[in-house]
Scaffold this motif. Sequence first.
Motif, mmCIF file in Angstrom:
data_model
loop_
_atom_site.group_PDB
_atom_site.id
_atom_site.type_symbol
_atom_site.label_atom_id
_atom_site.label_comp_id
_atom_site.label_asym_id
_atom_site.label_seq_id
_atom_site.Cartn_x
_atom_site.Cartn_y
_atom_site.Cartn_z
ATOM 1 N N ASP A 1 -9.344 94.027 51.646
ATOM 2 C CA ASP A 1 -8.962 94.587 52.939
ATOM 3 C C ASP A 1 -7.455 94.538 53.174
ATOM 4 N N LEU B 1 -16.709 95.798 61.435
ATOM 5 C CA LEU B 1 -17.372 96.483 60.318
ATOM 6 C C LEU B 1 -16.403 96.807 59.191
ATOM 7 N N THR B 2 -15.222 97.263 59.558
ATOM 8 C CA THR B 2 -14.289 97.747 58.537
ATOM 9 C C THR B 2 -13.219 96.714 58.221
ATOM 10 N N HIS B 3 -13.152 95.635 58.979
ATOM 11 C CA HIS B 3 -12.102 94.620 58.868
ATOM 12 C C HIS B 3 -10.729 95.186 59.188
ATOM 13 N N HIS C 1 -11.687 95.224 63.686
ATOM 14 C CA HIS C 1 -12.982 95.898 63.687
ATOM 15 C C HIS C 1 -13.920 95.118 62.785
ATOM 16 N N ALA D 1 -9.014 104.491 62.390
ATOM 17 C CA ALA D 1 -10.104 103.740 62.997
ATOM 18 C C ALA D 1 -10.729 104.551 64.118
ATOM 19 N N ASN E 1 -14.830 98.132 52.343
ATOM 20 C CA ASN E 1 -15.683 98.797 53.317
ATOM 21 C C ASN E 1 -14.824 99.371 54.431
ATOM 22 N N ASP E 2 -13.585 99.773 54.081
ATOM 23 C CA ASP E 2 -12.706 100.191 55.167
ATOM 24 C C ASP E 2 -12.869 101.667 55.506
#
Lengths: 113, 198, 991
Positions: free
Chosen positions: C255, A75-77, A73, A109, C424-425
């Motif tokens: 991340d 945006l969120t990695h 993703h 997600a 930013n997850d």
Amino acid sequence: MLIPCPHCGLRPSEEFVPKGLAEAPRPALGGRAKPDGPAWQNYLHLRDNVADHSHEYFHHALGCRSWIVVHRHTLTHEVTGATMAADFWKADKPAKGAKDAKSPTAETAEDGQ
Amino acid sequence: MDQSVIRSPLGPSWTPGHYGTVATGDDGSAEAGIRALHTPGLLLVEIAALPGKGEAMRAAVKKGLKLDLGDGSPAASLPNAVCSGPDRCLLTGFDLAAVKAAVGDLGLAVDQSSGRVRLSIDGADVPGLLAKSCPLDLAKWPVGMSQASHFLHIGCTWYRRSETGFDLYIGRSFARSAAEWLIESAAEFGVEILVPDA
Amino acid sequence: MTASLPQPMRLREGGLINRNRPLTFTFDRRVYQGYEGDSLASALLASGVKLFGRSFKYHRPRGVFSAGPEEPSALVEIDQGKAERDPNHRAPMVELYDGLETFSQNHIGPLGLDLMEANDLISRFLPAGFYYKTFFFGGLQAWYRFYEPIIRRAAGLGRPPMEADPHHYDKIYTFADTLVVGGGIAGLTTALSLARAGQSVLVCDERDRVGGAALWQGERFDGQSGAAYGDHLVAEIEAAGGRVLPRTTVFGVYDGGIYGALERCQDHLAKADRRVHTARMKYHRIQADRVVYATGAIERSVGFMGNDRPGVMLASAGHAYLGRYGVRVGQQPTIFTTNDGGYAVAAALAATGADVTLLDARADSRLEAEGVRVLRGVHATKAHGRMGLHRVDYGGAQSGSLTTDALLVAGGWNPAVHLTSHTNDRRQSKPVYDADLRAFLPPELVDSEAASGSVTGALGTADCLASAAAAAAKFGGAALDTPAVDEAVAVSAPKELWAVPGAGQAAFLDLQNDATVKDVGLAAQEGFRSVEHMKRYTTLGMATDQGKTSNVNGLALLAAATGREISAVGTTTFRPPYTPVPMGAFAGHHRQRDYEPFRYSPVYDWAEANGATFVEAGLWMRPSWYTQAGEADWLESAVRETRATRDQLGITDVSTLGKIDIQGPDAAEFLNRLYTNGWKSLPVGKARYGLMLREDGFVFDDGTTSRLAECHFYMTTTTAKAAAVMAHMEFVHQSAWPDLQVAFASVTDQWGGLALAGPKSRDCLAALFPELDVSNDGMPFMGVIETTWKGHTARLFRISFSGELAYEVAVPADVFDAFWREAMAAGAQWDITPYGLEALNILRIEKGHVTGGELDGRVSMDDVGLRKMVSTKKDFVGKAMSRRTAFSDPDRVKMIGLVATEADERIIGGGIVFDSKDGPFDHTTMLGYVTSVAAFSPLKDRSIALAFIKNAADYHGRTLYVVSHVHNRAIIEVTAESPHFYDPKNEKVTG
């Protein structure tokens, strides 16, 4: 960032080299025929650059040397899975963001959609 | 084959002896947390199956070389047959002709006796050395499993021989740097460079 | 032992220090004494030191403000020689050891008489944004001549070390099921519960000892002190298989469950005790499935005039120095509180016999503390005492003035939420404001995260233990018996008070950056409404402490000034690292000569022993030239090597070329698709030159590939592109044609290779392989023979890069050194001459062969004259895009050769080519550029070059000018001609 190499298992991104989005298959070999310009343009240059689930080529260069397609993703990695590049275009492409049994966070997600 | 013309791929820093921290054992002798060995002149052949021929190649290797590579996964590696990628394996102790005869037209067989260097490490502090040099979790690495990864960012194939024993297969041109770095990284624990058996 | 030095503020008993182990240290060259277990801050406070340094902008005298990593003011330099001068250590975090040498920072002249103190007197003229406004007044010249030098000299935080860091650092890959960040009682409790449930647990605590606030608050657990109970929990965690790392700060969350942590292994030890082979610090890259944030909370201050005076500090700091170190920060201390928490420290100080006054900002509080004079509805308005606090004014319900030597401010608690918002997850990753608690709390945590202790907003020990149990329950922890807690601290949410009424210019928020209450107002007035803009305009929250004690007050005041809710303003973005990390820790082992590995040819040792000067080519160490006795410089050596090769016999090491072994029934088809030219017709025992394009049609790489058997090829690539070609082949095979029946392996390291070049190369080869027929008929141009040398496989190729009759021989790398030496012996009768990269370069430029300088990723086949390499009968990688119309634009630059007119002038590499020497030398008149230069060509008896210019064909034979703008526009006159200077008909190589 961790990448689930289909051959090696979960590995850190430092072992991989990214190439870019896997959005179009390589146009078929043309032989003597005039090449299909728009297909090549699409294969080489045109990318949707979505803020969403994506498919990207990664090379497991410091590892098993496989080219894989990582489902990430943008945006969120969040990484929801990976496919061997050799298999990626053969089967129907997995739906973007499809749940992957290997990924413990696949559900969050989808919830975030 | 004239063995006398073979030269070590490792530099002068790889000289048998003790390096780094010296711990004293019960009998007063110097103890090293890590022992390291390089065996020169090792026969090593890389094999790789043609697409779709992995299973057939493993069957041929089983028949011809008496090596059971199982399903070809890293976990099915053997001490002398280490999986280095999908349908790809490093065989030690076999000469090229024998491997070619076994693999036949199912895949590639190529001599890497000069191309890959095997460094073997063992000792109670090997987990500490691995933590410094490769991104692999020992808790999820069973004995007998290989892992294609890196050693201080030099690409390599690892094989876990025992709880604290590992083989490191590394490209020859990188081996000199890798050997120096191994000694430097292991110095915290003390490292003994062993003399190979004649 | 040295004579005991006075420690007037140290109590006779109490604290977690070892009074049997006094330690001697210096601060600004004065000798002091402390005890084992002290921090630098506690030892200096014990000795009566109040002044620790000068502030960043106004050079105001500053003391110590906190007892932890949040310290904004007491920054010191630890000086152990030029290279080890290490600035900006936070005094509360520096562990004392015998022989520690420290210095105050940021002053000119003695600390007590800083010449830059004048900045403070004119501070009204240096408000927020002053720096930016200097650009407007007087223009750029004034900036460079006046403002910039002054600002540079005046502002600063310590001096950097002047030499390379001599320490060693390690990077450690660390794994755990669950990472617990923070070893306070809450974190340890959660960790024990998870460890007992069978998880591998790692606890990282940034301090030298676990226990957190329980080390000094005074609460008891089942009758045990916080320190003893913390040690007990650690023992239990370790017994259950968990690990606890002290002195380890988790500084970043990344991340996918990756965490960065810094372990300080050596800095707390006396120099003699430091372990030689252990890293100074270890950077742990932690991979964990789950994380528990038990990061605690940081107390905040209140804005009032003079709240930065030495002697003004957080109430928690005064409490910590008393409880943990046995240091009473004042004989006559004053507490200024907005919440119940201030009473505990007041009572604790009163119990030591101090004369304590408490100013409670709340009129309605009914709390009392034994032996403490309490004034209610009252706030501090101004603190006095430049070098050390001596009086405080108060106002509110009543006003007055108190004599005091310490002012402890309890403004409420900010949970340490930093790590909880690093990634930013999740969609909403910013901390959330709780209006009841008057604090920012962690954002909603994802499934793999939990929070334990005061970071959740919990106030008081019992609440913290409840949150610890909840965090453990989220991750399936085992049930634990809850200890009986004897609470020492009354707790409440604070009254909302960010700055007292009337606070202005000298009412500080950020002590490190000298940002004041007035600055925030000014920022709002000038339109900087976003908290991110306010931060940058006022510098509030910047630098080493990142505003740990000031952010929340600043943004709350911004909210008030702009008429918004605090929740609407929000926090700035928290980014790693939580506290500063030395660059060396990130580099780990990889610095200086260990930055990258070197790759060594099997004949490296021979070359080194025979006068080679090496050049780093990619990772490879390659001989550049071999110096012989009497040779003045590299060019003399390289020209000698070039001449010897052209006239007699040269030998060079080509082991670094990329080599790929390709096998399978579709091997020829695979090559057909990779290369522009055809491969199916290549007979066994022959080599062919091949050209590869990228998919986008530009030239990628070239090399020769030999057919060893019907289904077996041996490819070579350039040294530089070897890895890229291998990755490219793997990519197209796996992604585009996964069923193509071919397999390949890199054999670059398997083979050592040498080239024999020159008229005598055939004789030399015959001497090495007497049993072979290497005559022109037996081994014609591009012929390949596979044979053996002393029983080892040897491959002979008749190929040439130099333009001479030449051969390459490859043998296994293990025996290559021996083979090379034999070749040297065999060639001795023809004065065989080893040549390096410089001579190789002269030879190939004379021949017009392209390398990386020409194949720079911008050239098409036409540009380098290789269109003839294209097969029209097949498709190949890059074919479609090589037909793009831009590639046939006549204006495209194409390769050409240049020869210097004057024998003693060198063409300059990278020079720009023009057809007139009158200028202007710019893009409107430039024809092209030089890509490769031979400083001297024996063939032409002068300098020659390869260049790319427009309309190249039209310029053959004409005079051109090479101009180097980086060499004072030096102009070299040249003549253009074909780039194939040497033997254009190729008679030498084929004869």
